[in-house]
Write a protein that holds these residues in place. Sequence first.
Motif, mmCIF file in Angstrom:
data_model
loop_
_atom_site.group_PDB
_atom_site.id
_atom_site.type_symbol
_atom_site.label_atom_id
_atom_site.label_comp_id
_atom_site.label_asym_id
_atom_site.label_seq_id
_atom_site.Cartn_x
_atom_site.Cartn_y
_atom_site.Cartn_z
ATOM 1 N N VAL A 176 -5.554 6.897 -4.583
ATOM 2 C CA VAL A 176 -5.119 5.446 -4.322
ATOM 3 C C VAL A 176 -6.115 4.681 -3.534
ATOM 4 C CG1 VAL A 176 -2.635 5.734 -4.566
ATOM 5 C CG2 VAL A 176 -3.731 5.804 -2.435
ATOM 6 N N LYS A 234 2.078 6.439 -6.860
ATOM 7 C CA LYS A 234 1.021 7.351 -7.438
ATOM 8 C C LYS A 234 1.502 8.738 -7.374
ATOM 9 C CE LYS A 234 -2.574 6.924 -8.950
ATOM 10 N NZ LYS A 234 -3.048 7.366 -10.282
ATOM 11 N N TYR A 235 2.446 9.146 -6.441
ATOM 12 C CA TYR A 235 2.853 10.575 -5.892
ATOM 13 C C TYR A 235 3.808 10.823 -7.444
ATOM 14 C CZ TYR A 235 6.079 13.946 -4.727
ATOM 15 O OH TYR A 235 6.731 15.179 -4.704
ATOM 16 N N SER A 292 2.471 1.553 -3.628
ATOM 17 C CA SER A 292 1.264 1.946 -4.545
ATOM 18 C C SER A 292 1.063 3.403 -4.323
ATOM 19 C CB SER A 292 -0.150 1.243 -4.226
ATOM 20 O OG SER A 292 -1.028 1.863 -5.021
ATOM 21 N N LEU A 293 1.147 4.055 -3.058
ATOM 22 C CA LEU A 293 0.982 5.521 -2.836
ATOM 23 C C LEU A 293 2.303 6.266 -3.194
ATOM 24 C CD1 LEU A 293 -0.897 7.186 0.021
ATOM 25 C CD2 LEU A 293 1.472 8.113 -0.419
ATOM 26 N N LYS A 328 0.518 -1.087 0.001
ATOM 27 C CA LYS A 328 -0.028 0.024 0.078
ATOM 28 C C LYS A 328 0.774 1.191 -0.042
ATOM 29 C CE LYS A 328 -4.124 -1.972 2.248
ATOM 30 N NZ LYS A 328 -5.126 -2.023 3.265
ATOM 31 N N GLN A 329 1.894 1.161 0.571
ATOM 32 C CA GLN A 329 2.724 2.405 0.859
ATOM 33 C C GLN A 329 3.442 2.585 -0.456
ATOM 34 O OE1 GLN A 329 5.632 2.431 3.950
ATOM 35 N NE2 GLN A 329 4.089 1.694 5.562
ATOM 36 N N VAL A 361 -4.185 10.616 -1.288
ATOM 37 C CA VAL A 361 -4.806 9.492 -0.649
ATOM 38 C C VAL A 361 -6.068 9.066 -1.251
ATOM 39 C CG1 VAL A 361 -5.849 8.861 1.618
ATOM 40 C CG2 VAL A 361 -3.688 10.154 1.647
ATOM 41 N N GLY A 382 -6.742 4.777 -0.397
ATOM 42 C CA GLY A 382 -6.018 4.234 0.652
ATOM 43 C C GLY A 382 -6.570 5.213 1.927
ATOM 44 N N CYS A 411 0.024 7.386 3.946
ATOM 45 C CA CYS A 411 0.970 8.459 3.751
ATOM 46 C C CYS A 411 1.873 8.857 4.955
ATOM 47 C CB CYS A 411 -0.166 9.784 3.237
ATOM 48 S SG CYS A 411 0.970 11.147 2.621
#
Length: 825
Positions: free
Chosen positions: A249, A218-219, A214-215, A211-212, A246, A251, A256
């Motif tokens: 994604v 995306k950033y 993926s974030l 998840k981190q 946030v 999440g 974040c």
Amino acid sequence: MKFVDVILPLPLSAAYTYALPEEQQAAVRPGCRVIVPFGAKKFYTAIVVDVHGRQPQGYAVKTVWEILDSDPVLLPVQLDFWRWLADYYLCAVGDVYKAALPSGMKLESESKVVVNSEYAGNAVLSEREQRVVTWVSRRSEPTVTQLQKECEDFRVLRVVRSLMDKGVLAMKEEVKRSYKPRTEVHVRLSETYFDEDKLHELLEGLGRAPKQQSLLLKYLELAGAGTAFRLRNPKMLAEVGRKALVEAVGGSLAICRALEEKGVLEAYPYEIGRLAHTEVTETIGVSPLSEAQARAFRELEEAFARHPVCLLHGVTSSGKTEVYIHLIRQMIAEGKQVLYLVPEIVLTTQLTDRLYRVFGNRMGVYHSKFPDAERVEIWQKQLSEQPYDIIVGVRSSVFLPFRHLGLVIVDEEHEQSYKQQEPAPRYHARNAAIMLARMYGARTLLGTATPALETYYNVRMGKYGLVELTERFGQVRLPEVEVVDIKELQRKRRMAGPFSPRLLEEMRRALENKEQVILFQNRRGYAPMIECHTCGWVPKCKNCDVSLTYHKGLNQMTCHYCGYTCNVPTRCPACEGTELVQRGFGTEKVEDAVHQVFPEAAVARMDLDTTRTRSAYEGILEDFQSGKTDVLIGTQMVTKGLDFERVSVVGILNADAMLNIPDFRSFERAFQLMAQVAGRAGRRSRQGRVILQTKSPDLPLIRQVTEHDYFGLYVGQMEERQMFVYPPFCRLIYVYMKHKRADVLDHLAAEMGSRLRQVFGSRILGPDAPPVARIQLLYIRKIVVKVELGASLAKVREQLLYLRQNLMAHPDYRSAQIYYDVDPM
């Protein structure tokens, strides 16, 4: 040593000189704001008007406390405009400054009450003094206003002064900063990971935290990291909001924050402002003009070649706004800015929606219903490299900064709302806009269906250009105005409340055909007054010389001058009678009557009571526009240039209330109001109908309204005004004097009248008491000064200012107020 001359936001005409600190002497220019001490302890935000090396003689010069701006917030043209306003309208330039800048740009010190640290604790205190000391001790530096709210049963300021004399309390001044930029949390990649090898290593390591990972990916996508890494320039990373990231994604915020704790992302506040941020530049094309509109547009171009000021005299629903839009587009193409003035906030909703569809984010809106912080940001944007090309706003918009002003449009130029009444400067925005445009070398377009008689006189004298638009858009005929004599109907008891049988018939037909109705009654509340049927007693305001208005919804009596309220009386205090009857009717009573006669109809009321917020205006208009409301009842707000396609019937419930006002402009205003509200009917497909109820059907003015005969009104009124020497055949200045004691005021008024007659002779009328001779506990007297058109205005102003200064210096009159209203309305 350098010094600055500054203007303070106080009723002061002179500039004051302050010394600049050595380290800041190169940091300030004219137009910048500085915080300066003034008086014993107060601090104010002042505007620098000059930087020089001339040291004042004869007194110690105070030092500037803080410089707020590196770049000026006031342009040179604006400063010239301020000085002209102060000079012409006989007020202080400090009054203009106070009115011009949004409050958030005028920092002031606030007096806070604190316990004196050197107090030994041995003073003898009264019960009230002990109560104040206890309350101050328990609070963190309260203001005097907060203290007064806590101690409502006595005058707290007197007690505070007593405690200061005894050394118990002290005053502390603290500069209050009311404007704060709006921010949101953004995130950026830390410097450590602006390295491709380290970033790849990090992403591989985050495989155990998908998840981190993926974030972060995306950033990098949202920030455009590919280009920034390729050019090795971290400044090219785009701004990314934490909340938006946030949400992108799907999440949680915790993911974040986990990356922030690891030092991968850094969170920081980012200023976003309060103004709408859209990328729209032009959403739809400009609608083509009709043949009549195109002809008017060409004639305007020709007229502007000869006159800097032109009047567009177009009948209601002739499409003046479409002509304005084409002029605005032409100005923008030339790289110029446009100021579009409207008289009331109520007009901005429909207008801005229409303009926004054409000009998008090139347009800004400025009026008092906006929060102060938003007005600060509009001011700042106008000073930026990308200002609004168009500003739509009410009279205060003339104070905004413009770098390339090319056109000022004053829509509904006849409206009284353009005149500022209280406080100073008591300017007329139409006249001020003409002067502002002249200072910029810009053009001014005045538009209306019912021009002010002074404006039309200037046209006839060749001072202004004229373009006429004599047919409605789509060649729809002007509404048919039918006069109903309600005097006879009332005698025969055939009136249904405020409605004549003829009006009810037309309303019923319109509602059956799914059409809409507007009812105009220029008085809010339920009943203008309540009267004892036995002895004639009327409840009056304790602060003003007016009767209290009954508001049924609030179940209280209200003064429309000072806001005083009280309970509705059930018994007459004079004769103990219980038969208290309501006299007259306001919009609230009309609303009740419509509900009774047409219970199925959806009814809305638009007056000051129902439109106190920005959203309230918009909600009422939106519901009526969409057809959710069948009947709209309103005061003069409904007479403005509103455009509703389904309105087929307009009812003017009481024309006589407008005709019986003791003012030389009463017939002009009555014609304008009735013609404007009549113009709301039948604006699209077929001719509308207006039912005009009056007890004086034979008056020439009523015939002029029914025949839409503006020129007939103009000729008749000009004959009267020339005979009695009223504008435009002279200039008027009203001298107002106020005092809490009637006897002192009468002496002052007599003295002022005597001295004015020594200078101006028979051109002085008064002193007299105005129709409302006491407001907010102050008695009022008025003197009229008539100034010939050829007289030197500079000399007239000099004499008036000297007389005021001379009288105010007299010990008996120091607590009086004397002010001038130039070109009163």
